[in-house]
Design a protein around this motif. Structure first.
Motif, PDB file in Angstrom:
ATOM      1  N   ALA A  46       0.838  -1.206   0.000  1.00 48.48           N
ATOM      2  CA  ALA A  46       0.000   0.000   0.000  1.00 48.48           C
ATOM      3  C   ALA A  46       0.871   1.255   0.000  1.00 48.48           C
ATOM      4  CB  ALA A  46      -0.933  -0.004   1.202  1.00 48.48           C
ATOM      5  N   VAL A  47       1.965   1.227   0.758  1.00 49.69           N
ATOM      6  CA  VAL A  47       2.867   2.396   0.782  1.00 49.69           C
ATOM      7  C   VAL A  47       3.537   2.550  -0.585  1.00 49.69           C
ATOM      8  CG1 VAL A  47       4.958   3.373   1.812  1.00 49.69           C
ATOM      9  CG2 VAL A  47       3.262   2.281   3.275  1.00 49.69           C
ATOM     10  N   GLU A  48       3.941   1.426  -1.170  1.00 50.70           N
ATOM     11  CA  GLU A  48       4.596   1.488  -2.488  1.00 50.70           C
ATOM     12  C   GLU A  48       3.658   2.056  -3.544  1.00 50.70           C
ATOM     13  OE1 GLU A  48       6.107  -2.398  -3.407  1.00 50.70           O
ATOM     14  OE2 GLU A  48       7.505  -2.332  -1.721  1.00 50.70           O
ATOM     15  N   ARG A  49       2.371   1.693  -3.448  1.00 48.37           N
ATOM     16  CA  ARG A  49       1.394   2.176  -4.434  1.00 48.37           C
ATOM     17  C   ARG A  49       1.217   3.692  -4.397  1.00 48.37           C
ATOM     18  NH1 ARG A  49      -3.679  -1.935  -3.957  1.00 48.37           N
ATOM     19  NH2 ARG A  49      -2.570  -3.784  -4.596  1.00 48.37           N
ATOM     20  N   LEU A  50       1.554   4.278  -3.268  1.00 48.47           N
ATOM     21  CA  LEU A  50       1.365   5.725  -3.120  1.00 48.47           C
ATOM     22  C   LEU A  50       2.368   6.540  -3.907  1.00 48.47           C
ATOM     23  CD1 LEU A  50       0.969   6.145   0.712  1.00 48.47           C
ATOM     24  CD2 LEU A  50      -0.809   6.470  -0.995  1.00 48.47           C
ATOM     25  N   GLU A  51       3.482   5.888  -4.243  1.00 47.44           N
ATOM     26  CA  GLU A  51       4.576   6.651  -4.821  1.00 47.44           C
ATOM     27  C   GLU A  51       4.146   7.398  -6.066  1.00 47.44           C
ATOM     28  OE1 GLU A  51       7.366   3.594  -5.026  1.00 47.44           O
ATOM     29  OE2 GLU A  51       7.688   3.682  -2.874  1.00 47.44           O
ATOM     30  N   SER A  52       4.589   8.625  -6.123  1.00 50.75           N
ATOM     31  CA  SER A  52       4.226   9.431  -7.284  1.00 50.75           C
ATOM     32  C   SER A  52       5.481   9.613  -8.129  1.00 50.75           C
ATOM     33  CB  SER A  52       3.715  10.779  -6.814  1.00 50.75           C
ATOM     34  OG  SER A  52       4.748  11.437  -6.132  1.00 50.75           O
ATOM     35  N   SER A  53       5.335  10.359  -9.184  1.00 48.27           N
ATOM     36  CA  SER A  53       6.479  10.564 -10.065  1.00 48.27           C
ATOM     37  C   SER A  53       7.308  11.766  -9.600  1.00 48.27           C
ATOM     38  CB  SER A  53       5.981  10.790 -11.488  1.00 48.27           C
ATOM     39  OG  SER A  53       5.029  11.823 -11.455  1.00 48.27           O
ATOM     40  N   ARG A  54       6.998  12.278  -8.414  1.00 48.48           N
ATOM     41  CA  ARG A  54       7.711  13.475  -7.943  1.00 48.48           C
ATOM     42  C   ARG A  54       9.154  13.149  -7.550  1.00 48.48           C
ATOM     43  NH1 ARG A  54       3.281  17.294  -5.929  1.00 48.48           N
ATOM     44  NH2 ARG A  54       1.447  16.141  -6.542  1.00 48.48           N
ATOM     45  N   SER A  55       9.980  14.147  -7.701  1.00 46.97           N
ATOM     46  CA  SER A  55      11.392  13.952  -7.390  1.00 46.97           C
ATOM     47  C   SER A  55      11.628  14.113  -5.894  1.00 46.97           C
ATOM     48  CB  SER A  55      12.215  14.999  -8.141  1.00 46.97           C
ATOM     49  OG  SER A  55      11.894  16.282  -7.632  1.00 46.97           O
ATOM     50  N   VAL A  56      12.816  13.683  -5.462  1.00 46.71           N
ATOM     51  CA  VAL A  56      13.187  13.828  -4.053  1.00 46.71           C
ATOM     52  C   VAL A  56      13.118  15.297  -3.639  1.00 46.71           C
ATOM     53  CG1 VAL A  56      15.113  13.609  -2.424  1.00 46.71           C
ATOM     54  CG2 VAL A  56      14.652  11.770  -4.040  1.00 46.71           C
ATOM     55  N   GLY A  57      13.660  16.164  -4.506  1.00 47.35           N
ATOM     56  CA  GLY A  57      13.690  17.593  -4.194  1.00 47.35           C
ATOM     57  C   GLY A  57      12.302  18.168  -3.983  1.00 47.35           C
ATOM     58  N   GLU A  58      11.394  17.816  -4.877  1.00 47.04           N
ATOM     59  CA  GLU A  58      10.034  18.344  -4.772  1.00 47.04           C
ATOM     60  C   GLU A  58       9.354  17.816  -3.499  1.00 47.04           C
ATOM     61  OE1 GLU A  58       7.609  17.506  -8.163  1.00 47.04           O
ATOM     62  OE2 GLU A  58       5.948  18.717  -7.409  1.00 47.04           O
ATOM     63  N   LEU A  59       9.570  16.536  -3.214  1.00 41.70           N
ATOM     64  CA  LEU A  59       8.954  15.947  -2.009  1.00 41.70           C
ATOM     65  C   LEU A  59       9.465  16.635  -0.741  1.00 41.70           C
ATOM     66  CD1 LEU A  59       9.078  12.167  -3.028  1.00 41.70           C
ATOM     67  CD2 LEU A  59       7.030  13.579  -2.795  1.00 41.70           C
ATOM     68  N   LEU A  60      10.765  16.899  -0.715  1.00 39.87           N
ATOM     69  CA  LEU A  60      11.340  17.548   0.476  1.00 39.87           C
ATOM     70  C   LEU A  60      10.858  18.990   0.610  1.00 39.87           C
ATOM     71  CD1 LEU A  60      15.031  16.234   0.378  1.00 39.87           C
ATOM     72  CD2 LEU A  60      13.139  15.395   1.771  1.00 39.87           C
ATOM     73  N   ARG A  61      10.775  19.662  -0.535  1.00 41.70           N
ATOM     74  CA  ARG A  61      10.368  21.076  -0.504  1.00 41.70           C
ATOM     75  C   ARG A  61       8.905  21.211  -0.041  1.00 41.70           C
ATOM     76  NH1 ARG A  61       8.213  24.363  -4.176  1.00 41.70           N
ATOM     77  NH2 ARG A  61       8.368  22.763  -5.757  1.00 41.70           N
ATOM     78  N   THR A  62       8.010  20.364  -0.599  1.00 42.04           N
ATOM     79  CA  THR A  62       6.600  20.460  -0.197  1.00 42.04           C
ATOM     80  C   THR A  62       6.446  20.114   1.286  1.00 42.04           C
ATOM     81  OG1 THR A  62       6.238  18.233  -1.061  1.00 42.04           O
ATOM     82  CG2 THR A  62       5.536  20.034  -2.457  1.00 42.04           C
ATOM     83  N   ARG A  63       7.280  19.198   1.754  1.00 40.50           N
ATOM     84  CA  ARG A  63       7.226  18.825   3.172  1.00 40.50           C
ATOM     85  C   ARG A  63       7.641  20.020   4.047  1.00 40.50           C
ATOM     86  NH1 ARG A  63       5.497  14.425   6.333  1.00 40.50           N
ATOM     87  NH2 ARG A  63       6.621  14.426   8.269  1.00 40.50           N
TER      88      ARG A  63
END
Lengths: 205, 225
Positions: free
Chosen positions: A59-76
């Motif tokens: 279920a966690v794996e299915r959540l993965e999006s095509s977003r990059s590490v940088g974008e994920l960290l920035r939105t966080r």
């Protein structure tokens, strides 16, 4: 024999149908529902723990999006309401590196796993979770290992060309990419980040 | 088997991040509440299957409940702006998101399996064929009208439920969560309220009567206004 439902049964059915119409879509919530759901979640399911773990992981794996590490960290960071200086100060990661990381222009050779783990911890993460796959993808590019025989590579530093792009350009066309060694390097990086997160989480406990 | 997993309050902090557009928090929420949501949906699906004399084998019920769970999380994340934390906890709401897809996923398969197994229960066959339990509209216009009506009905139903005594309210909501009311639902109500099954059955009937009379009263009042 035709069984005619009792008036009271019809009344119960009608009432429950109305509740279904009201709450069936999941947009409205029946009153005092938390306790009832808790009860349902406490009942036996017949699911062994290993199976439950497997399904959760999927279920966690299915959540993965095509977003990059940088974008994920920035939105966080933005969702947490932190500015770059604050995160940099707390994680001991230089602001320039944090900016590069968020812009997907950082070089993982400059950010060791411990430092990366500290950054994630400051951002309120205690495990990699859905960040693992994008991080592996990034690391497999940055930590790419080439076989022996390539020798030292020399190249000029040019304005606007980052270290990752320069290294990739210099290695272009040179055979000897070692997939196994790259995978090991990526694994080691991910393990390093995970261990740092665990260490920080256990310190907190 | 693991001990029962109960939700904690971490979702309150994560909710802020979710609303702030954070993506990583989704993984944290799934990691923390997956077991809870899956367990609840397995039990809801199993109750429904039992009602239909268990045409689906348990492993299939587990598979469908897992599918519901994944859909529930995805829908909750996609429509997080609809969540009202004053009404329920986030994990509860996610379970309800999954339950809202029960008919389209679990009941559909139960009915199919019931038909194929040539059930000897005439009443259930009649109910399944008449579509009494299946109100899925396929026409988008009809769906839109249904949505508007459902929201109005939800407002009124909530108003009526809030005006009822706590015992009556709880009996109805418990029966609703164990669709449709049968011996197992009555047993659940009896356990929850610490009553005998006979007393619980009687309570449910009284609660339904109470609901209907308040509903009619509310309808008359709304018509007058």
């Amino acid at each position: 024999v035709i069984l005619v439902p009792h008036d009271e049964e019809i009344e119960v059915d009608l009432t429950l149908n109305q509740l279904e119409t009201a709450f069936g879509s999941g947009k409205s919530v029946p009153p005092d529902i938390d306790d009832l759901i808790k009860q349902l979640a406490s009942g036996p399911t017949g699911l062994p723990e290993e199976e439950l773990n497997r399904l959760r992981r999927l279920a966690v794996e299915r959540l993965e999006s095509s977003r990059s590490v940088g974008e994920l960290l920035r939105t966080r960071r933005i969702a947490l309401g932190f500015d770059e200086e604050e995160v940099s100060h707390r994680s001991h990661l230089r602001v320039r590196l944090l900016e590069d990381l968020e812009a997907d222009t950082a070089d993982l050779h400059e950010i060791d796993p411990e430092m990366f783990g500290s950054l994630l911890y400051v951002l309120g993460l205690s495990e990699l979770g859905s960040l693992e796959t994008p991080l592996r993808q990034l690391a497999s590019v940055h930590l790419s290992v080439h076989g022996s025989g390539v020798g030292p590579l020399f190249g000029r530093t040019r304005r606007g060309v980052g270290s990752v792009a320069r290294r990739r350009g210099l290695l272009k066309g040179i055979p000897g990419h070692d997939a196994d060694a790259t995978r090991r390097a990526v694994d080691a990086y991910v393990v390093g980040v995970t261990q740092r997160l665990q260490e920080l989480a256990s310190r907190k406990k | 088997l693991r001990p029962p997993v109960l939700p904690d309050d971490r979702w309150r902090f994560w909710l802020r991040l979710l609303r702030g557009g954070d993506i990583l928090v989704r993984g944290q929420i799934v990691e923390a509440y997956f077991d809870y949501v899956l367990r609840a949906l397995v039990n809801i699906s199993s109750n429904l299957n039992s009602k239909w004399y268990s045409p689906l084998p348990h492993p299939r019920v587990l598979e469908l409940a897992n599918e519901l769970t994944n859909i529930a999380f995805a829908e909750a994340f996609a429509h997080i702006e609809q969540f009202d934390e004053t009404q329920s906890a986030l994990p509860t709401w996610i379970v309800l998101k999954g339950r809202s897809r029960l008919k389209g996923i679990v009941l559909k398969e139960i009915r199919e399996a019931s038909r194929q197994s040539a059930t000897d229960n005439d009443e259930l066959t009649q109910r399944s064929l008449s579509g009494q339990l299946d109100d899925l509209a396929t026409d988008p216009a009809e769906q839109a009208v249904n949505r508007v009506e459902a929201s109005e009905v939800a407002r009124r139903v909530n108003e009526v439920l809030q005006a009822m005594s706590p015992d009556h309210r709880r009996a109805l909501v418990l029966a609703y969560m164990q669709p449709p009311p049968d011996a197992s639902a009555i047993a659940a109500i009896a356990r929850d309220l610490g009553k005998s099954p006979v007393a619980a059955d009687s309570l449910l009937r009284r609660a339904a009567r109470d609901f209907r009379s308040r509903w009619e009263e509310l309808k008359r009042r709304d018509e007058l206004q």
